[in-house]
Design a protein around this motif. Sequence first.
Motif, short mmCIF file in Angstrom:
data_model
loop_
_atom_site.label_atom_id
_atom_site.label_comp_id
_atom_site.label_asym_id
_atom_site.label_seq_id
_atom_site.Cartn_x
_atom_site.Cartn_y
_atom_site.Cartn_z
N ALA A 1 -13.69 2.49 -0.86
CA ALA A 1 -13.01 1.50 -0.01
C ALA A 1 -12.84 1.94 1.43
O ALA A 1 -12.60 3.12 1.72
CB ALA A 1 -11.64 1.19 -0.61
N GLY A 2 -12.89 0.97 2.33
CA GLY A 2 -12.60 1.22 3.74
C GLY A 2 -11.10 1.26 3.97
O GLY A 2 -10.34 0.68 3.21
N TRP B 1 -12.50 1.90 10.71
CA TRP B 1 -12.27 1.78 9.26
C TRP B 1 -13.32 0.87 8.62
O TRP B 1 -13.52 -0.27 9.04
CB TRP B 1 -10.88 1.22 8.95
CG TRP B 1 -9.71 2.04 9.39
CD1 TRP B 1 -8.50 1.56 9.74
CD2 TRP B 1 -9.61 3.46 9.48
NE1 TRP B 1 -7.65 2.60 10.06
CE2 TRP B 1 -8.32 3.77 9.91
CE3 TRP B 1 -10.50 4.53 9.27
CZ2 TRP B 1 -7.88 5.08 10.13
CZ3 TRP B 1 -10.07 5.83 9.49
CH2 TRP B 1 -8.79 6.09 9.89
N LEU C 1 -15.34 -7.79 8.26
CA LEU C 1 -14.96 -7.27 9.59
C LEU C 1 -15.82 -7.81 10.72
O LEU C 1 -15.43 -7.77 11.88
CB LEU C 1 -15.03 -5.73 9.59
CG LEU C 1 -13.97 -5.03 8.74
CD1 LEU C 1 -14.21 -3.52 8.73
CD2 LEU C 1 -12.58 -5.35 9.26
N HIS D 1 0.88 -1.16 0.00
CA HIS D 1 0.00 0.00 0.00
C HIS D 1 0.92 1.21 0.00
O HIS D 1 2.05 1.10 0.45
CB HIS D 1 -0.81 -0.04 1.31
CG HIS D 1 -2.26 0.30 1.14
ND1 HIS D 1 -3.06 -0.23 0.19
CD2 HIS D 1 -3.06 1.15 1.86
CE1 HIS D 1 -4.30 0.26 0.32
NE2 HIS D 1 -4.31 1.10 1.31
N GLY E 1 -13.15 -1.88 -3.19
CA GLY E 1 -13.91 -0.69 -2.79
C GLY E 1 -15.39 -0.89 -2.94
O GLY E 1 -15.92 -0.90 -4.06
N GLY E 2 -16.07 -1.08 -1.82
CA GLY E 2 -17.53 -1.15 -1.83
C GLY E 2 -18.10 -2.46 -2.36
O GLY E 2 -19.30 -2.58 -2.57
N GLN F 1 -8.11 0.57 -6.23
CA GLN F 1 -8.85 0.93 -5.02
C GLN F 1 -9.71 2.17 -5.29
O GLN F 1 -9.20 3.27 -5.47
CB GLN F 1 -7.88 1.20 -3.86
CG GLN F 1 -8.60 1.39 -2.52
CD GLN F 1 -7.69 1.94 -1.43
OE1 GLN F 1 -6.84 2.79 -1.70
NE2 GLN F 1 -7.87 1.47 -0.22
N GLN G 1 -11.00 -7.68 -4.23
CA GLN G 1 -10.49 -7.65 -2.86
C GLN G 1 -11.59 -7.07 -2.00
O GLN G 1 -12.05 -5.95 -2.22
CB GLN G 1 -9.24 -6.76 -2.81
CG GLN G 1 -8.52 -6.83 -1.49
CD GLN G 1 -7.30 -5.91 -1.49
OE1 GLN G 1 -7.42 -4.70 -1.42
NE2 GLN G 1 -6.13 -6.49 -1.60
N VAL G 2 -12.05 -7.88 -1.07
CA VAL G 2 -13.18 -7.48 -0.22
C VAL G 2 -12.67 -7.31 1.21
O VAL G 2 -12.08 -8.23 1.77
CB VAL G 2 -14.28 -8.57 -0.29
CG1 VAL G 2 -15.43 -8.24 0.65
CG2 VAL G 2 -14.77 -8.73 -1.72
N GLY G 3 -12.86 -6.14 1.78
CA GLY G 3 -12.35 -5.87 3.13
C GLY G 3 -13.45 -5.76 4.16
O GLY G 3 -13.65 -6.63 5.01
N THR G 4 -14.21 -4.68 4.05
CA THR G 4 -15.23 -4.34 5.05
C THR G 4 -16.20 -5.49 5.33
O THR G 4 -16.56 -5.73 6.49
CB THR G 4 -16.01 -3.10 4.58
OG1 THR G 4 -15.08 -2.03 4.41
CG2 THR G 4 -17.08 -2.70 5.56
C1 LIG Z 1 -10.19 -2.38 8.70
C2 LIG Z 1 -9.43 -2.27 7.42
C3 LIG Z 1 -8.04 -2.37 7.42
C4 LIG Z 1 -7.31 -2.29 6.24
N1 LIG Z 1 -5.95 -2.43 6.28
C5 LIG Z 1 -5.25 -2.47 5.13
C6 LIG Z 1 -3.84 -2.73 5.14
O1 LIG Z 1 -3.23 -2.89 6.21
N2 LIG Z 1 -3.19 -2.81 3.95
C7 LIG Z 1 -3.86 -2.66 2.75
O2 LIG Z 1 -3.24 -2.79 1.69
N3 LIG Z 1 -5.17 -2.36 2.72
C8 LIG Z 1 -5.88 -2.29 3.87
N4 LIG Z 1 -7.24 -2.04 3.82
C9 LIG Z 1 -7.88 -1.68 2.54
C10 LIG Z 1 -8.28 -2.92 1.73
O3 LIG Z 1 -7.12 -3.50 1.22
C11 LIG Z 1 -9.21 -2.62 0.56
O4 LIG Z 1 -8.73 -1.57 -0.26
C12 LIG Z 1 -10.61 -2.25 1.02
O5 LIG Z 1 -10.96 -2.96 2.18
C13 LIG Z 1 -11.60 -2.56 -0.08
O6 LIG Z 1 -12.80 -1.88 0.12
P1 LIG Z 1 -13.99 -2.39 1.08
O7 LIG Z 1 -13.49 -2.18 2.48
O8 LIG Z 1 -15.12 -1.50 0.72
O9 LIG Z 1 -14.22 -3.85 0.79
C14 LIG Z 1 -7.98 -2.10 5.01
C15 LIG Z 1 -9.38 -1.97 5.00
C16 LIG Z 1 -10.11 -2.06 6.17
C17 LIG Z 1 -11.62 -1.94 6.11
#
Ligand SMILES: Cc1cc2nc3c(=O)[nH]c(=O)nc-3n(C[C@H](O)[C@H](O)[C@H](O)COP(=O)(O)O)c2cc1C
Length: 237
Positions: free
Chosen positions: A60-61, A204, A123, A13, A97-98, A56, A117-120
């Motif tokens: 995105a979160g 986040w 959680l 990142h 993102g989203g 991204q 890539q799914v983050g949120t």
């Molecule tokens: C709680 C949290 C922590 C994250 N930490 C990182 C990280 O350490 N490194 C990274 O490359 N992306 C990190 N991300 C971003 C994710 O890689 C990604 O871009 C994002 O989660 C995608 O969007 P979404 O959250 O809407 O699914 C993080 C996202 C969240 C929600």
Amino acid sequence: LVEELKPEVVSFHFGLPENALLDRVKAAGAKVIASATIVREAIWLEEHGVDAVIVQGAEAGGHRGMFMTDDIARQPGLFALLPQVADAVRVPVIAAGGIADGRGIAAAFALGAAGVQVGTAYLRCPEARTSALVRMQLAQGTDEATMITNVMTGRPARGVANRLMREVGPVSADAPAFPHAASALGPLKAAAEQHGKTDFTNLWAGQAVRLGRDMPAAELTRALAGSAVAQLGRLVG
Ligand SMILES: Cc1cc2nc3c(=O)[nH]c(=O)nc-3n(C[C@H](O)[C@H](O)[C@H](O)COP(=O)(O)O)c2cc1C
């Protein structure tokens, strides 16, 4: 650590480390991926040898992976950015993102992604080390709940709005440089959490926070893949 643990993939990142370090990561056998928030960043990453680009979007979160711009007002959303990056690079693109359900995954593939890539959405899985207090905030999050702020860590990141973001942010020129804002907030965060408050806690999360589900991660992954395939079938059929 990378040389010792030999992971299959290393994800960066905020750009890439210097060439000598990147060469050692590759020599350890890892595929290298990294986030881009604009087309210029995606092209730069491809020129510097990444195996795939994570696109991204503004939805995105967490932290913006931006490294050639710091203008968050101009960060494109994923729908606009993804096809433009897919046109500009030859390496596979991963959409972020989203995206939180099969509809989002199908849309990303339609826009040129080779993966997502799914983050949120993860959680609230039991495996996530999300605290009970944060889980509660995320479970109540709506489409209007998040904003991009720099006051929590010094770098712009998207999360559910808390008192600090509302009262001194969401963006402030006075925020200490990354990551010092976060260390400065440590004692306030700890004290507030003892009273059950997330006034100074990172929440986040992305704009699709409401679509997050409370289920084991493996089950969620299978559900996401299954519903994406069904969605794509419906569109084709
Ligand atoms: C709680 C949290 C922590 C994250 N930490 C990182 C990280 O350490 N490194 C990274 O490359 N992306 C990190 N991300 C971003 C994710 O890689 C990604 O871009 C994002 O989660 C995608 O969007 P979404 O959250 O809407 O699914 C993080 C996202 C969240 C929600």
